[in-house]
Design a protein around this motif. Structure first.
Motif, PDB file in Angstrom:
ATOM      1  N   THR A   1      77.448  54.714  95.751  1.00 18.16           N
ATOM      2  CA  THR A   1      77.371  55.969  95.005  1.00 18.16           C
ATOM      3  C   THR A   1      77.028  55.704  93.537  1.00 18.16           C
ATOM      4  OG1 THR A   1      79.019  56.888  96.477  1.00 18.16           O
ATOM      5  CG2 THR A   1      78.622  58.094  94.433  1.00 18.16           C
ATOM      6  N   PHE A   2      77.641  54.676  92.978  1.00 23.46           N
ATOM      7  CA  PHE A   2      77.367  54.353  91.581  1.00 23.46           C
ATOM      8  C   PHE A   2      75.874  54.096  91.357  1.00 23.46           C
ATOM      9  CE2 PHE A   2      76.518  51.028  88.461  1.00 23.46           C
ATOM     10  CZ  PHE A   2      76.880  51.696  87.310  1.00 23.46           C
ATOM     11  N   HIS A   3      75.293  53.271  92.224  1.00 21.40           N
ATOM     12  CA  HIS A   3      73.869  52.954  92.065  1.00 21.40           C
ATOM     13  C   HIS A   3      72.992  54.200  92.223  1.00 21.40           C
ATOM     14  CE1 HIS A   3      73.791  48.542  91.635  1.00 21.40           C
ATOM     15  NE2 HIS A   3      74.983  48.637  92.214  1.00 21.40           N
ATOM     16  N   GLN A   4      73.380  55.033  93.194  1.00 21.51           N
ATOM     17  CA  GLN A   4      72.642  56.273  93.427  1.00 21.51           C
ATOM     18  C   GLN A   4      72.677  57.174  92.186  1.00 21.51           C
ATOM     19  OE1 GLN A   4      74.399  57.425  97.057  1.00 21.51           O
ATOM     20  NE2 GLN A   4      73.000  59.117  97.401  1.00 21.51           N
ATOM     21  N   GLU A   5      73.866  57.356  91.645  1.00 21.63           N
ATOM     22  CA  GLU A   5      74.028  58.227  90.467  1.00 21.63           C
ATOM     23  C   GLU A   5      73.315  57.639  89.262  1.00 21.63           C
ATOM     24  OE1 GLU A   5      75.561  61.308  90.356  1.00 21.63           O
ATOM     25  OE2 GLU A   5      75.753  61.110  92.528  1.00 21.63           O
ATOM     26  N   LEU A   6      73.342  56.312  89.145  1.00 23.76           N
ATOM     27  CA  LEU A   6      72.668  55.665  88.018  1.00 23.76           C
ATOM     28  C   LEU A   6      71.161  55.921  88.093  1.00 23.76           C
ATOM     29  CD1 LEU A   6      72.759  53.800  85.536  1.00 23.76           C
ATOM     30  CD2 LEU A   6      72.680  51.837  87.084  1.00 23.76           C
ATOM     31  N   ARG A   7      70.606  55.768  89.278  1.00 18.27           N
ATOM     32  CA  ARG A   7      69.167  56.024  89.437  1.00 18.27           C
ATOM     33  C   ARG A   7      68.844  57.480  89.105  1.00 18.27           C
ATOM     34  NH1 ARG A   7      69.723  52.377  94.088  1.00 18.27           N
ATOM     35  NH2 ARG A   7      70.177  54.210  95.360  1.00 18.27           N
TER      36      ARG A   7
ATOM     37  N   LEU B   1      81.514  61.482  87.375  1.00 12.92           N
ATOM     38  CA  LEU B   1      81.273  60.104  86.930  1.00 12.92           C
ATOM     39  C   LEU B   1      81.798  59.186  88.011  1.00 12.92           C
ATOM     40  CD1 LEU B   1      82.268  60.580  83.213  1.00 12.92           C
ATOM     41  CD2 LEU B   1      79.982  60.045  84.077  1.00 12.92           C
ATOM     42  N   PRO B   2      80.911  58.447  88.673  1.00  9.38           N
ATOM     43  CA  PRO B   2      81.338  57.671  89.845  1.00  9.38           C
ATOM     44  C   PRO B   2      82.358  56.596  89.477  1.00  9.38           C
ATOM     45  CG  PRO B   2      79.082  57.121  89.228  1.00  9.38           C
ATOM     46  CD  PRO B   2      79.474  58.291  88.394  1.00  9.38           C
TER      47      PRO B   2
ATOM     48  N   PHE C   1      75.901  54.450  78.482  1.00  6.93           N
ATOM     49  CA  PHE C   1      75.617  54.622  77.063  1.00  6.93           C
ATOM     50  C   PHE C   1      74.099  54.616  76.845  1.00  6.93           C
ATOM     51  CE2 PHE C   1      75.621  53.196  72.567  1.00  6.93           C
ATOM     52  CZ  PHE C   1      76.507  54.133  72.060  1.00  6.93           C
ATOM     53  N   ASN C   2      73.601  55.600  76.127  1.00  5.70           N
ATOM     54  CA  ASN C   2      72.152  55.767  75.908  1.00  5.70           C
ATOM     55  C   ASN C   2      71.369  55.823  77.212  1.00  5.70           C
ATOM     56  OD1 ASN C   2      72.294  55.821  73.131  1.00  5.70           O
ATOM     57  ND2 ASN C   2      72.009  53.610  72.907  1.00  5.70           N
ATOM     58  N   ASN C   3      72.024  56.240  78.269  1.00  2.00           N
ATOM     59  CA  ASN C   3      71.388  56.298  79.593  1.00  2.00           C
ATOM     60  C   ASN C   3      70.772  54.951  79.972  1.00  2.00           C
ATOM     61  OD1 ASN C   3      70.848  57.580  81.987  1.00  2.00           O
ATOM     62  ND2 ASN C   3      69.041  58.686  81.243  1.00  2.00           N
ATOM     63  N   ASN C   4      71.462  53.901  79.628  1.00  2.00           N
ATOM     64  CA  ASN C   4      71.021  52.535  79.943  1.00  2.00           C
ATOM     65  C   ASN C   4      70.873  52.371  81.458  1.00  2.00           C
ATOM     66  OD1 ASN C   4      71.020  49.673  80.420  1.00  2.00           O
ATOM     67  ND2 ASN C   4      71.884  49.394  78.377  1.00  2.00           N
ATOM     68  N   GLY C   5      69.725  51.909  81.903  1.00  2.00           N
ATOM     69  CA  GLY C   5      69.473  51.773  83.343  1.00  2.00           C
ATOM     70  C   GLY C   5      70.080  50.519  83.953  1.00  2.00           C
ATOM     71  N   LEU C   6      70.679  49.664  83.138  1.00  2.00           N
ATOM     72  CA  LEU C   6      71.262  48.397  83.603  1.00  2.00           C
ATOM     73  C   LEU C   6      70.248  47.601  84.423  1.00  2.00           C
ATOM     74  CD1 LEU C   6      74.837  49.588  84.765  1.00  2.00           C
ATOM     75  CD2 LEU C   6      74.109  48.955  82.457  1.00  2.00           C
ATOM     76  N   GLY C   7      68.983  47.789  84.120  1.00  2.00           N
ATOM     77  CA  GLY C   7      67.934  47.075  84.858  1.00  2.00           C
ATOM     78  C   GLY C   7      66.973  48.015  85.559  1.00  2.00           C
TER      79      GLY C   7
ATOM     80  N   ASN D   1      67.746  63.370  86.323  1.00  2.00           N
ATOM     81  CA  ASN D   1      68.198  64.403  87.257  1.00  2.00           C
ATOM     82  C   ASN D   1      69.658  64.781  87.113  1.00  2.00           C
ATOM     83  OD1 ASN D   1      65.649  64.305  88.279  1.00  2.00           O
ATOM     84  ND2 ASN D   1      66.164  62.963  90.000  1.00  2.00           N
ATOM     85  N   ARG D   2      70.366  64.054  86.252  1.00  2.00           N
ATOM     86  CA  ARG D   2      71.778  64.364  86.011  1.00  2.00           C
ATOM     87  C   ARG D   2      72.137  63.820  84.628  1.00  2.00           C
ATOM     88  NH1 ARG D   2      76.725  61.831  88.044  1.00  2.00           N
ATOM     89  NH2 ARG D   2      77.075  62.141  85.818  1.00  2.00           N
TER      90      ARG D   2
END
Ligand SMILES: *Cc1c(COP(=O)(O)O)cnc(C)c1O
Length: 475
Positions: A255-261, A5-6, A273-279, A267-268
């Motif tokens: 890294t955070f943005h990469q992991e979020l994408r 978790l970044p 929460f709920n795999n929210n894409g934050l946009g 892919n991970r």
């Protein structure tokens, strides 16, 4: 299952660490006032002001810095601004009334309220506070009020609709610059006999230094046009929106943005929460859009941001600073958030731990999402956890994963305090404290509500100016 978790490590002032280390004081505050606590310190406020002032002095500019007080409700910042001789930008009747009561000098106040009722206009005109005008209806109202009070109303004209790189910047506020020029030349002091034109104002959405620089350049040119008509512009106000850098490490941010994408693409495992894409959005297996979040990490915060706006060169090859200096125009700015950098923190108590129907660890905090909320899709700073020594029953971690979410007191599935999933060295226990740092600008106050009849959080300010042993009093 020990998924990565970044981390997003915040910049943390010494006063914050020292305040949390003074267990006895915080404990007493919780016992007396409940949770959460909003703690504030004035030393960083002074430093932030000094940093802006020194850039402006370096460029030899006459200037007035006005604290945009809508970013935090506490009167203490307004009184501190007044004590140190800088100004306050007010945006409502009570903000203005309170500043006047606190003894702020009227010439260091400005009213920029988006909605100006007759009542607030009367208060400003009676006290000779400059009003920033947004539309013609306001001109009519201010003119009437000034006439009936037998005063001249000092006004700044808000301009907008700047063209940058062939694109017109949208704004609901202000006059297009050509309209503003015509209004000032043909109507202010004429049709609107009781208005006195003093200067120009803009405030841009977003955080582009280039847009800010170009807007200032265009506004100076507008002042030149006015000068051709023997109308003098005494100040140009570039509004607020100067950046804060909240985070300690650039690499963590990327890294955070990469992991979020990666998570949004499946892919991970989710990191929100709920795999929210934050946009970020997944469309046909591809990532689209941008994270709709504040640039929590950036390399041009505060004074550097201002410096870049000042050294911006227009098509005539002159910097904004040079042009302002040659014309002896005072530069004004209205930073809200950035003057509050490092001045506040929100501390809440842990009430429960559980696993939800998906098996995710939830940690219930005695607070709600309105007490830590902004227009950014999430507040992307790791909180600090202050573990108390008292033993309490440990919660068995789900499959060994010690990661989870903080949830709040509203009866909403969405009352998740931070959307990020956070790893814990130890699962917090009941009564442990969770501190969210750097929340004074907007986060703690701007959206807070009394839904469920919850009390608003109590606010405290250090009264000692000591960063080693801050002592808090209710404000
Ligand atoms: C909100 C606002 C500010 C302050 O903006 P920050 O982003 O807090 O610096 C300044 N001026 C005007 C007119 C505003 O609306």
């Amino acid at each position: 299952m020990n998924e990565f978790l970044p981390p997003l490590t915040p910049i943390i002032s010494n006063w914050m660490k020292n305040a949390l280390a003074d267990r006895a004081q915080i404990k007493t505050l919780f016992e007396t006032y409940g949770s959460p606590l909003n703690l504030h310190h004035l030393v960083p406020f002074n430093h932030n002001y000094e940093a802006y002032a020194s850039v402006l002095n370096k460029h030899n500019l006459r200037h007035l810095i006005l604290f945009a007080r809508k970013a935090n409700k506490l009167p203490t910042f307004a009184s501190e601004a007044s004590r140190l001789g800088f100004g306050v930008d007010t945006a409502s009747y009570r903000e203005l009334e309170q500043c006047l009561q606190l003894g702020c000098a009227p010439e260091h106040l400005v009213l920029t309220a988006a909605i100006k009722t007759q009542r607030v206009v009367e208060l400003a005109v009676a006290n000779e506070v400059l009003i920033v005008v947004d539309n013609e209806d306001e001109c009519v109202l201010i003119n009437q009020v000034a006439e009936s009070l037998g005063k001249k109303a000092q006004v700044g004209i808000r301009v907008s609709g700047f063209e940058v790189n062939g694109r017109v910047l949208y704004s609901r506020f202000g006059f297009p610059i050509k309209k503003a020029r015509d209004l000032i030349i043909t109507q202010i002091g004429k049709t609107f006999k009781h208005l006195k034109y003093i200067g120009l104002h803009f405030h841009l959405n977003g955080y582009s230094r280039q847009e800010r620089g170009a807007a200032l350049h265009a506004t100076i040119q507008c002042a030149d046009d006015l000068y051709q008509h023997r109308i003098r512009t005494h100040f140009i106000d570039i509004g607020g929106g100067l950046l804060i850098n909240y985070l300690a490490h650039e690499t963590q941010w990327h890294t955070f943005h990469q992991e979020l994408r990666q998570a949004v693409q499946g892919n991970r495992p989710p990191i929100t929460f709920n795999n929210n894409g934050l946009g970020y959005q997944l469309i046909d297996g591809k990532i689209h859009g941008e994270a709709n979040v504040y640039p929590y990490y950036n390399e041009t915060p505060k004074a550097q941001f201002l410096e870049e706006v000042l050294i911006y060169k227009g098509e005539n090859g002159l910097t904004n600073a040079q042009m302002l200096r040659e014309r002896d125009i005072q530069l004004r700015l209205e930073p809200g958030r950035s003057l509050l950098d490092q001045t506040g923190m929100t501390v809440a108590q842990v009430v429960f731990r559980k696993h939800d129907s998906r098996g995710d660890l939830l940690i219930g905090l005695d607070m709600n999402r309105s007490q830590l909320f902004s227009s950014s899709a999430d507040f992307l700073l790791d909180p600090l956890i202050v573990y108390q020594n008292a033993p309490s029953p440990a919660l068995p971690p789900a499959e060994g994963a010690e990661a989870g979410y903080f949830v709040g007191a509203f009866c909403l599935e969405q009352d998740v305090i931070l959307k990020r999933k956070l790893p814990f060295k130890r699962i917090p226990q009941i009564g442990d404290w969770v501190a969210f740092v750097n929340t004074a600008g907007y986060m703690m106050h701007f959206y807070e509500t009394q839904a469920h009849l919850f009390d608003l959080a109590t606010n405290f300010v250090d009264t000692t100016y000591s960063e080693t042993s801050p002592t808090f009093e209710q404000n």
